[in-house]
Write an enzyme that holds these catalytic residues in place. Structure first.
Site, mmCIF file in Angstrom:
data_model
loop_
_atom_site.group_PDB
_atom_site.id
_atom_site.type_symbol
_atom_site.label_atom_id
_atom_site.label_comp_id
_atom_site.label_asym_id
_atom_site.label_seq_id
_atom_site.Cartn_x
_atom_site.Cartn_y
_atom_site.Cartn_z
ATOM 1 N N ARG A 31 0.840 -1.186 0.000
ATOM 2 C CA ARG A 31 0.000 0.000 0.000
ATOM 3 C C ARG A 31 0.883 1.247 0.000
ATOM 4 O O ARG A 31 1.770 1.386 0.846
ATOM 5 C CB ARG A 31 -0.903 0.006 1.235
ATOM 6 N N TYR B 36 -4.771 1.185 15.777
ATOM 7 C CA TYR B 36 -3.514 1.081 16.516
ATOM 8 C C TYR B 36 -3.694 0.733 17.985
ATOM 9 O O TYR B 36 -2.918 -0.049 18.539
ATOM 10 C CB TYR B 36 -2.732 2.402 16.415
ATOM 11 N N GLU C 95 -3.873 -0.236 7.957
ATOM 12 C CA GLU C 95 -2.737 0.182 8.779
ATOM 13 C C GLU C 95 -2.875 -0.438 10.156
ATOM 14 O O GLU C 95 -3.963 -0.449 10.737
ATOM 15 C CB GLU C 95 -2.655 1.708 8.947
ATOM 16 N N HIS D 4 -3.338 11.050 0.949
ATOM 17 C CA HIS D 4 -2.814 10.758 2.289
ATOM 18 C C HIS D 4 -2.253 12.049 2.873
ATOM 19 O O HIS D 4 -1.054 12.172 3.158
ATOM 20 C CB HIS D 4 -1.752 9.658 2.232
ATOM 21 N N GLU E 80 -7.767 8.155 6.370
ATOM 22 C CA GLU E 80 -8.070 8.728 7.683
ATOM 23 C C GLU E 80 -8.644 10.136 7.593
ATOM 24 O O GLU E 80 -8.025 11.111 8.041
ATOM 25 C CB GLU E 80 -6.833 8.707 8.584
ATOM 26 N N ASN F 116 -7.875 1.529 9.568
ATOM 27 C CA ASN F 116 -6.600 1.711 10.262
ATOM 28 C C ASN F 116 -6.836 1.682 11.762
ATOM 29 O O ASN F 116 -7.712 2.400 12.270
ATOM 30 C CB ASN F 116 -5.960 3.057 9.913
#
Length: 1770
Positions: free
Chosen positions: A1249, A1479, A1544, A1294, A1339, A1477
């Site tokens: 990606r 985390y 991500e 992005h 995002e 995404n």
């Protein structure tokens, strides 16, 4: 024996109308000896002949067993009526008479002429009568039948029914109310109850359907417009509720199930599994606590969906209820053995469908009310038959019904019409339901006749319409109960009246009900206290219903409400009510023979009381409905009820308490240990642990302590007892200190435990601790400290406490001295007086003798260091002596000798018989050197420990003398001060021998860690503190606590325990105090304490399980908030909150109490399903990817026509980016396509990606000019990927917006939508034939909120996030439609958007407002963009909140823009997959930002993170794998289970470069495994996974300080080489295996990858389990330290000689043996990373990434440096 009369005489009497003939039996003739086995047969024959003659002529014998005078022959043997023995003999005589004459006589009198008896004689005679009465009816049951067709006088047929009134009518009020001091049967069930809609709350949680009570409350039909939306929040508080039940001692808990929580629509078609899980959890928690669950299927809260179709008036509900019941039986029946189908169904019929006072609010007492009863009876029967036919044989349970009824007392018992009216009252209330079930399957004749008569009398206005059962229905209903459940609260006086044609029970029943003004009232105008009515009602039920259906009676509800204001805790009216009603049930059992098997007090806690809302309180526990925590606090009634249960009634019982001693301790003398060296050998602890990385230190240890581990809680006398001068107690030094002028707080009352012992025991029972550590107040036992002043009342208090503990299997751990010296002894200089040694011994001797038969664990002193230094040195605490240079040493000397003498007294006088342990509780901080690599700093740290802990531990546990470090320091300082001798006293050899070994175990109190460095302190003034030559500092990276000097440094505990093990010969260790203070404002929601215990106890577990430390027990300090010495009441250490402003000193459990209970129950931290590695594989074709972004890696910011982006400007603006970094070069990927693709090939990814730089393709952001050079770069990249067989995943945007577009407003300007569409069109047309996976925007949340909201990212705009977000969504939709309409058919690709989100857990999962906050966080995060795209329009949470806050602030419209209907339609569905995404996870809680009109103010939530979670290089990112699975499931549930591509996921580090990135390997392994669980176990449609990031790159505002890469980019080398980290190897292995092969199936072929020419020749694969084992084994860590390059290891033999566990040694040795470079590593000056490349590749210029593993990296691991600063994530 003869009798006067003849058959002729009897015939004459009968002809004169006589019906009965009195036959007076002679007790002395029938049983001359009193024994039924020795009758006088002639007398028996004579009486039988008489009775037969009477019957032959039509006379009924009226048999009198006896008058009141005891025959002389029996009195001489058995005594008079005051003798209990005579009662037994009389009962045997009566049984004999019944057996001989029972078939001849129907009427009996037990005793006559009772006027001759008084007091006890009369009571015993009455008791005998009652027992005989009960036995008779057991032998000859009464059955009343009446045939209406005979037209006989109905009243003549009710002789047996009216027995109840007749039985009690002549009883005086004193006889009626006499209290019975007896016990209930041994197997009696004690219960309390709750009802779902009254306590659960969570009205719409987890799919629950609306109930009629929800609707009723939301229409403002309840007092003060209250609702049950939250109620007691029991839906989130299972543990809290069961905690209360354990304290109450109930063995049964009755609760109801919310039908709508299981079947939201009321029908079985689709159930809510989360609702079912709630009840599973509750049932399991009850059973684990030894409490039997009793379940009510329906307690008034009908699903609104069923009511919409008529509810209980619609016959279809019968089948629906049967289905619901069947589901409950099948799901819960294996654990639930008692079921109530309905509770108080009369209330539903009467108030719900008759008067309309309750929902559904129907006012129809003519038809609806009767129809409802009809359908409920049939529903009940169908549920009973379903259980009987399908489940009873296997489950073995009981099904019944809980009917409610008042007692109806005739207003005038002499009036037949009032008696009949009272009967009608009962038939219209109780008989309406009981008669069909328990008698004949039909309504009571009285009810039917009354209604029939009313219909005839009222031809114009029908007052009632009673449905009719068919014969089959009656047969199916009759007998459908295994017990008779009774809810009873009050009584009524009933008189006859003409009700006319008025509908309703009083009108149709022709009666009126009243209350006696003398009856005690309650907060309800319905409930008045008339306890005697319960006994009468029970007798009525027994004769009316249970002679037909022989089942026991369960009292399923009894209680009364109090007001919601005033003294809510001291509920004297409830205690009086409860005690008297329970006693009436006891009388019914003992005196009347009613088979009652359970008593249920309503209710467990205050709740939502229907139309009265929260204005009436039925609870045994007070619930504060003003607080979101809904804290539960026991009322005085709870303590009374617990006492009744404990005694099983009201009999006076004496419990003998015993305690088991400790075995094999008679020879406790330990072998002498050598004195400590300077520094001590225990310095190895610093070598083992101080070099740990944060990851190693914080990796959580799952496991359990050994069986028999001692879990405890503590307190101390002065801190809790109060009663400072009560019952002869003498003053202590603390009393004197706190009573000095100017003192504003004291311990005079404290927690008032001296007067509230039962309340303390209640808490301990609830906690289920194994031990309770408390101290004795010396001056309470000996007011002046001397034996001659013994205070027996003080001794009695401690006896009650000890016996109370042992009654619940709680081990008393008794501290003899906890700082509260009798003032009389301090007047003799206290511990500075050597005479105290003998005085203390006398005190101890008395305690051993008095309590030692039950106390098996003694502690002589608590923290003698504090006594000596703070009390006699600093003078901070009593006795406030300030002599820092010498007094502390003298005092400590005396304390040691006093301890030793007490120990020897126990050893030689008591141990052999009492088998107890004796020790001393020492305190110690852990001491960490400021720099572990500096010897004198280590020496200072060791010295600090010797001065604090070794001062007392060294003499006791080593050689009887002080440590050399102390003797050397104090001796030298004294000499330099020109003193003739050391200020530290010395022991004689005899004293050393006497002191050495005087502790059976090592007891340690620990709270915090200090950082120490060496100093040369001044000589004068002389001071213990200055003697140490060191300075102390706090461990600054750890959390603060309410006490400034006590930071929460969990890892220090493990190190301290290891130090004790090494220093003192591996003793058994009891942690006797550990806890944390919170401020006074923190009451029950003590998150900091919960986290403290979570981390500290885990460190103790590590010490035990990993390090072999003999940790035998753990004691949490403290049981409750108390007087905290110098801090008074300003801080609290308690597991229970104590309200010191309330004279009742109420104790309320905190969250930490529930958590600590769970830890104790689990005996540690057994590994959870979340943490267990799941073995399995992803599906074939799963996409494995890694990622980058154009601005972060490409560099060449002005090359070949590229335009400027907003990030170019942002990074060239001062103070915007950390370290003033920029991405002008970044990773130079624009010039290193081959290097990037090479590392991708080695990773074995299937996809890559990357993003397109908008300004590299369209320099000014528009299509006016297409930069072919820029496009050519991407063509070359695609060529290289294609050659490597790697599929591209291309992100259009992005974050690097063309600066020219930003100059016209950027994402605030809606023209950007068209600009973005045009840009996308260029890429689709030019690259689309080669790209099959598109991401429109990465995002959008970060773009909008961080870039245009907070302004911490480019373009640095503040407060415009909603406008930017609006345009981002529309731009995405237009790009999607462009692709869909123009390119999809030809190119065949996928296109969607990537949305990012943390997972949000409630900070307190037991708290609805935290749950709501977590939900808001998610809706304002992931939902902001996902909801419009996947569901259409913004989510309701955002729309409602922002609109309401905007309008409230005075704005004309919402700050959140609105989509037009056309836009909603165009946006909805613009996705081919869900790009995601993720985390980390946060803990959310509500936070009021006031009037702030911004995103945070709208969201109304704050977030924190659990301190046990492992950190990363980014402040916002903690390792929380469990959250990944949960948010993937959230996406599945919220957005229709779309295909998910994780685009991500990764973790950062910062500081010194460390290729051995264990934390990242751990992160990937666990996060990917959670994705596998979501896919395989939960059915989440996960299609691909992307690791962020391929290589370390420019991390936005963090610059290059945060590194996420699988590959390290050496920025000190102009070539910017990409060097693999260890995590690359781990990720590659997971990809190669396509998941996680099960090791139980043997070695998988994927674990043996083919060797490559440029790879390391040998590979070792491992899992996080191996990493955890290696990283948490201190022995291994010590050896690892030895093999670091800086330790100059020059040959492999050194490694082979290292005593490592075999697996770890193999890993390390194998990885180094083949290199051939070991001998020259020490001399190299190459950077570590380059050196590693040398080792692995053999030469520096060789291309290609090495294969890295943990073991090889460990050899070159540099020291760890961790810093914290960041503003964002990738």
């Amino acid at each position: 024996m003869t009798f006067l009369g003849s058959k002729t005489n009897f015939e004459y009497l009968q002809s004169m109308g006589v019906t009965h003939f009195k036959v007076l039996l002679s007790w002395s003739h029938l049983l001359p000896t009193g024994l039924s086995r020795q009758p006088w047969h002639a007398a028996v024959t004579c009486y039988r002949t008489l009775m037969k003659q009477l019957l032959e002529v039509g006379l009924q014998p009226l048999v009198v067993l006896h008058d009141s005078t005891v025959p002389e022959n029996l009195r001489s043997s058995y005594g008079d009526w005051e003798s209990p023995e005579l009662i037994r003999v009389f009962e045997q005589y009566a049984e004999f008479a019944f057996q001989e004459f029972g078939e001849l006589a129907q009427s009996w009198v037990t005793l006559s002429h009772l006027d001759d008896l008084r007091d006890a004689e009369l009571q015993n005679a009455l008791d005998a009568h009652a027992n005989v009465y009960r036995h008779y009816h057991q032998l000859f049951p009464v059955n009343i039948q009446y045939d209406c067709s005979t037209k006989e006088n109905l009243e003549e047929k009710f002789g047996n029914m009216k027995k109840t009134w007749n039985m009690f009518s002549l009883m005086s009020s004193s006889e009626r109310d006499a209290f019975l001091r007896e016990s209930f049967p041994t197997d009696f069930q004690w219960a309390t109850s709750s009802e779902s809609f009254k306590v659960e709350g969570g009205w719409s949680e987890d799919g629950k359907g609306e109930t009629i009570w929800d609707r009723f409350g939301h229409k403002n039909n309840v007092f003060d417009n209250q609702t049950a939306d939250l109620a007691c929040d029991s839906y989130h508080k299972v543990d809290y509720d069961v905690y209360l039940l354990r304290g109450l001692l109930v063995n049964t808990y009755q609760f109801s199930i919310s039908w709508a929580r299981i079947f939201p629509s009321g029908h079985r078609g689709r159930h809510s599994e989360k609702g079912v899980i709630y009840y599973d959890k509750l049932i399991n928690a009850l059973i684990e606590s030894g409490i039997e669950p009793v379940v009510t299927l329906h307690h008034w809260d009908l699903p609104q969906a069923l009511q919409d179709y008529g509810g209980w008036t619609n016959a279809s509900i019968i089948e629906a209820f049967k289905d619901y019941a069947d589901f409950c039986f099948s799901r819960f029946g294996g654990r639930v053995k008692t079921w109530n189908t309905f509770s108080s169904p009369w209330v539903v019929s009467h108030a719900g469908y008759g008067t309309g006072e309750h929902p559904p609010g129907i006012q129809d007492y003519v038809v609806a009310s009767y129809q409802v009863t009809h359908n409920m009876l049939k529903s009940h029967a169908e549920a009973w038959h379903a259980y009987n036919d399908k489940y009873r044989q296997k489950q073995g349970g009981k099904v019944g019904i809980a009917l409610n009824s008042d007692w109806a007392e005739p207003a005038n018992a002499s009036k037949t019409e009032d008696v009949n009216a009272a009967d009608r009252y009962l038939q219209f209330m109780l008989g309406w339901f009981a008669h069909p079930i328990f008698v004949d399957g039909d309504y009571p004749p009285v009810l039917k006749d009354q209604i029939e008569q009313k219909i005839m009398d009222c031809p114009v206005s029908e007052p009632a319409r009673l449905p009719v059962f068919t014969a089959e229905e009656s047969q199916r209903i009759r007998g459908t109960a295994d017990f008779f459940g009774l809810n009873h609260y009050t009584s009524r006086l009933v008189n006859s009246s003409d009700g006319g044609c008025t509908p309703g029970p009083q009108g149709v029943g022709d009666y009126q009900a009243h209350v006696d003004p003398s009856w005690s009232s309650s907060a309800s105008d319905w409930i008045y206290s008339a306890p005697w009515g319960l006994r009468r009602l029970l007798n009525y039920i027994s004769t009316e219903y249970l002679n037909v259906t022989k089942v026991p009676v369960y009292i399923t509800g009894n209680g009364m409400p109090t007001e919601y204001s005033g003294d809510t805790l001291n509920d004297a009216s409830r205690t009086e009510y409860m005690g008297s009603y329970i006693n009436e049930a006891l009388k019914a059992i003992h005196l009347d023979g009613v088979d009652i098997q359970r008593f249920t007090v309503q209710s467990l806690m205050d709740g939502f009381e229907g139309p009265q809302g929260y204005s009436q309180r039925f609870g045994l526990h007070h619930v504060n409905f003003d607080l979101p925590d809904r804290p539960r606090t026991p009322k005085q009634s709870a303590y009374l009820y617990a006492k009744v249960i404990e005694r099983n009634g009201f009999a006076s019982t004496i419990n003998q308490c015993y305690a088991q001693g400790f075995k094999n301790i008679l020879d406790t003398k330990k072998s002498q240990l050598p004195p400590s060296q300077v520094p001590s050998q225990a310095k190895v602890v610093w070598r083992k642990f101080s070099s740990q990385t944060t990851f190693q230190r914080k990796l959580y240890q799952y496991g359990t302590f050994p069986h028999g581990f001692h879990w405890g809680v503590s307190s101390s006398a002065y801190q809790i007892e109060g009663g400072w001068d009560a019952d002869g107690k003498g003053p202590s030094v603390w009393d004197t200190f706190t009573h000095k002028p100017g003192s504003i707080v004291n311990g005079d009352v404290a927690c008032d435990s001296y007067h509230r012992l039962e309340e303390d025991l209640y808490m301990l029972r609830s906690l289920k601790v194994k031990s309770y550590r408390f101290s004795l107040s010396w001056s309470r036992i000996f007011p002046n400290g001397q034996l001659t002043s013994l205070n027996q009342k003080g001794v009695d208090y401690y006896n009650r406490l000890i016996d109370g503990l042992l009654a619940y299997n709680i081990t008393p751990m008794v501290t003899l001295y906890h700082w509260d010296l009798p003032q009389a002894l301090q007047n003799l200089n206290g511990w500075d007086n050597v005479d105290m040694i003998d005085i203390f011994n006398d005190y101890c001797n008395f305690c051993f003798a008095t309590f030692g038969d039950r106390v098996k664990f003694w502690i002589t002193f608590n923290q003698p260091h504090t006594i000596a230094w703070s009390g006699y040195g600093l003078g901070q605490i009593p006795p406030n002596v300030k002599k820092p240079g010498d007094a502390p040493y003298r005092v400590a000397h005396n304390l040691l000798k006093a301890h030793a003498k007490a120990y020897h007294t126990y050893q030689y006088q008591y141990r052999s018989t009492q088998l107890g342990l004796v020790s001393i509780a020492l305190n110690a901080d852990w001491i960490e050197p400021k720099d572990v690599n500096v010897p004198r700093e280590v020496l200072a740290a060791d010295r600090a420990l010797q001065f604090q802990l070794g001062w007392f531990a060294h003499p006791i546990f080593k050689n009887g003398d002080y440590p050399d470090a102390m003797k050397w320091q104090v001796g030298n300082k004294s000499e330099l001060q020109d003193l003739p001798q050391s200020r530290l006293p010395s022991f004689t050899e005899e004293e050393k021998a006497y002191i050495r070994g005087t502790a059976d175990v090592f007891c340690i109190n620990h709270f915090t860690t200090k950082i120490v460095s060496h100093i040369t302190a001044r000589l004068n003034p002389a001071s213990y503190d200055l003697d140490r030559d060191l300075s102390e500092a706090e461990e600054s990276e750890s959390p603060n606590t309410a006490i400034s000097s006590q930071r929460a440094v969990a890892w220090g505990l493990r190190r301290l325990l290891n130090w004790i093990k090494e220093e003192y010969g591996d003793p058994e260790i009891y942690i006797t105090e550990n806890g944390v203070a919170t401020d006074a404002e923190t009451t029950v929601d003590d998150t900091d304490r919960f986290l403290y215990y979570k981390t500290y106890i885990d460190e103790a577990l590590k010490a035990h399980n990993l390090d072999g430390v003999k940790v035998r027990g753990y004691t949490a300090v403290s049981l409750m908030d108390s007087f905290e010495w110098l801090s008074g009441y300003s801080v609290g250490f308690g597991l229970h909150h104590v309200n010191f402003t309330n004279p009742n000193r109420p104790r309320t459990p905190k969250r930490s109490a529930h958590y600590y209970y769970q830890v104790m129950k689990d005996n540690g931290f057994p590994i959870t399903d979340d943490e267990k590695l799941f073995y399995g594989h992803f599906p074939e074709g799963f996409s494995w990817s890694t990622a980058s972004a154009a601005y972060q890696i490409e560099g060449s910011w002005r090359a070949n026509g590229k335009g400027l982006s907003i990030w170019d400007k942002f990074t060239h603006t001062p103070l915007r980016v950390s370290n003033n970094d920029n991405a002008d070069i970044a990773c130079d990927s624009y010039n290193k396509i081959d290097k990037d693709v090479e590392v991708l090939k080695n990773l074995k990814v299937t996809h890559y990606r990357f993003s397109i730089s908008w300004t590299r393709v369209l320099p000014d952001g528009t299509t006016k000019h297409v930069n072919e050079a820029g496009l050519n770069y991407y063509h070359r990249l695609l060529d290289a990927l294609e050659a490597a067989n790697i599929q591209p995943q291309v992100t259009l945007y992005h974050w690097d917006l063309p600066l020219t577009l930003q100059k016209v407003g950027g994402w605030e300007n809606d023209t950007i939508v068209d600009r973005f569409r045009d840009y996308a069109g260029v890429l689709f047309s030019r690259l689309g034939d080669r790209v099959k996976f598109w991401i429109t925007i990465n995002e959008p949340y970060i773009v909008a909120n961080v870039g245009y909201g907070y302004g911490s990212f480019a373009p640095g705009i503040v407060g415009k996030q909603y406008i930017a977000g609006h345009n981002l969504i529309k731009a995405h939709a237009e790009a999607w439609h462009l692709y869909n309409d123009k390119y999809r058919a030809k190119q065949g690709g996928l296109i969607s958007i990537t949305i990012n989100s943390d997972w949000a857990e409630p900070r307190n999962p037991h708290k609805q407002e935290d749950v709501d906050a977590a939900r808001r966080v998610l809706q304002f995060y992931i939902g902001w963009f996902a909801h419009p795209i996947f569901n259409g329009d913004y989510n309701d949470v955002m729309k409602t909140i922002i609109r309401e806050r905007s309008l409230a602030f005075g704005l004309p419209t919402s700050r959140l823009p609105e989509f037009t209907p056309e836009e909603i339609k165009r946006i909805k569905g613009t996705h081919d997959y869900f790009g995601f995404n993720h985390y980390t996870t946060v803990l959310a809680y509500p936070y009021d930002f006031g009037d702030r009109q911004d995103y945070d103010g709208d969201r109304g939530a704050g977030t924190i993170q659990d301190r046990s979670w492992i950190e990363s290089g980014s402040f916002w990112l903690k390792i929380t794998p469990f959250g990944f699975r949960r948010i993937l499931n959230f996406i599945r549930e919220e957005y229709g289970n779309p295909p998910i591509y994780v685009t991500e996921n990764g973790i950062s580090e910062r500081g010194a470069v460390d290729l051995n990135d264990l934390h990242r390997s751990h992160y990937y392994e666990n996060y990917i495994n959670q994705a596998l669980k979501a896919l395989v176990l939960d059915g989440v449609d996960v299609r691909g996974y992307t690791a962020w990031s391929l290589m370390d790159n420019f991390e936005w505002a963090a610059g290059f300080e945060e590194r996420f890469g699988l590959f390290y980019v050496n920025r000190s080398d102009p070539a910017l080489p990409r060097i693999a980290k260890g995590s690359a190897s781990r990720y590659m292995a997971i990809i190669h295996c396509n998941g996680f092969p099960d090791p139980a199936l043997g070695p998988h072929e994927c674990l043996n990858p083919e060797p490559e020419a440029n790879a390391c020749p040998e590979q070792v694969q491992f899992s996080s389990i191996a990493v955890q084992s290696m990283m948490t084994n201190p022995n291994l860590q010590e050896q690892q330290h030895k093999i670091r390059w800086q330790d100059r290891i020059t040959n492999i033999e050194v490694l082979e000689r290292a005593q490592l566990p075999s697996i770890e040694a193999t890993l390390l040795v194998r990885q180094l043996r083949w290199t051939g470079h070991v001998s020259r590593m020490e001399d190299t000056r190459l950077p570590k990373a380059v050196l590693y490349s040398e080792l692995c590749q053999g030469k520096r210029d060789r291309s290609g990434p090495p294969r890295l593993t943990w073991a090889t990296q460990e050899g070159i691991q540099p020291p760890d440096h961790t810093s914290e600063v960041s503003t964002s994530h990738a």
